[in-house]
Design a protein around this motif. Structure first.
Motif, PDB file in Angstrom:
ATOM      1  N   MET A  59       0.831  -1.189   0.000  1.00 35.49           N
ATOM      2  CA  MET A  59       0.000   0.000   0.000  1.00 35.49           C
ATOM      3  C   MET A  59       0.875   1.252   0.000  1.00 35.49           C
ATOM      4  SD  MET A  59      -3.238  -0.260   0.021  1.00 35.49           S
ATOM      5  CE  MET A  59      -4.566  -1.329   0.166  1.00 35.49           C
ATOM      6  N   SER A  60       0.233   2.401   0.020  1.00 36.45           N
ATOM      7  CA  SER A  60       0.974   3.663  -0.051  1.00 36.45           C
ATOM      8  C   SER A  60       1.423   4.131   1.321  1.00 36.45           C
ATOM      9  CB  SER A  60       0.116   4.734  -0.716  1.00 36.45           C
ATOM     10  OG  SER A  60      -1.032   4.954   0.050  1.00 36.45           O
ATOM     11  N   ASN A  61       2.543   4.805   1.343  1.00 39.92           N
ATOM     12  CA  ASN A  61       3.073   5.409   2.559  1.00 39.92           C
ATOM     13  C   ASN A  61       2.940   6.913   2.461  1.00 39.92           C
ATOM     14  OD1 ASN A  61       3.960   2.930   3.637  1.00 39.92           O
ATOM     15  ND2 ASN A  61       5.780   3.013   2.368  1.00 39.92           N
ATOM     16  N   ALA A  83       0.928   8.244  -4.602  1.00 36.76           N
ATOM     17  CA  ALA A  83      -0.523   8.089  -4.477  1.00 36.76           C
ATOM     18  C   ALA A  83      -1.102   9.125  -3.515  1.00 36.76           C
ATOM     19  CB  ALA A  83      -0.864   6.677  -4.010  1.00 36.76           C
ATOM     20  N   ASN A  84      -0.395   9.400  -2.419  1.00 34.70           N
ATOM     21  CA  ASN A  84      -0.893  10.393  -1.470  1.00 34.70           C
ATOM     22  C   ASN A  84      -0.797  11.804  -2.035  1.00 34.70           C
ATOM     23  OD1 ASN A  84      -1.379   8.320   0.264  1.00 34.70           O
ATOM     24  ND2 ASN A  84      -0.148   9.113   1.931  1.00 34.70           N
ATOM     25  N   ALA A  88      -5.630  13.834   3.223  1.00 37.32           N
ATOM     26  CA  ALA A  88      -5.306  12.957   2.096  1.00 37.32           C
ATOM     27  C   ALA A  88      -3.798  12.771   1.968  1.00 37.32           C
ATOM     28  CB  ALA A  88      -5.883  13.526   0.798  1.00 37.32           C
ATOM     29  N   ALA A  89      -3.035  13.814   2.224  1.00 39.69           N
ATOM     30  CA  ALA A  89      -1.579  13.744   2.078  1.00 39.69           C
ATOM     31  C   ALA A  89      -0.926  12.918   3.186  1.00 39.69           C
ATOM     32  CB  ALA A  89      -0.990  15.150   2.068  1.00 39.69           C
TER      33      ALA A  89
END
Length: 67
Positions: free
Chosen positions: A1-3, A8-9, A60-61
């Motif tokens: 997943m994203s970090n 993505a963030n 979101a970030a």
């Protein structure tokens, strides 16, 4: 997943810049997206929507998925 800080963030934060809650929706967080969008829409009516708008971008970030 994203970090935090991942591409993505960053994309999610940019989405939330244009439409509050869209970044959360892109991340698959439907409830959070609804909350951000509705709160911002309601608060823009009384000229305080920019606060929720900035919060939406920040949320979101900085989001980290549960591992």
């Amino acid at each position: 997943m994203s970090n935090q800080g991942s591409t993505a963030n960053v994309i999610a934060a940019v989405c939330s810049f244009f439409i509050p809650g869209l970044g959360q929706l892109v991340q698959g967080r439907l409830m959070s997206a609804d909350i951000h969008f509705v709160m911002c829409a309601l608060l823009w009516v009384i000229f305080m929507g920019w606060i929720v708008h900035i919060w939406s971008i920040w949320d979101a970030a900085r989001w980290k998925p549960n591992k």
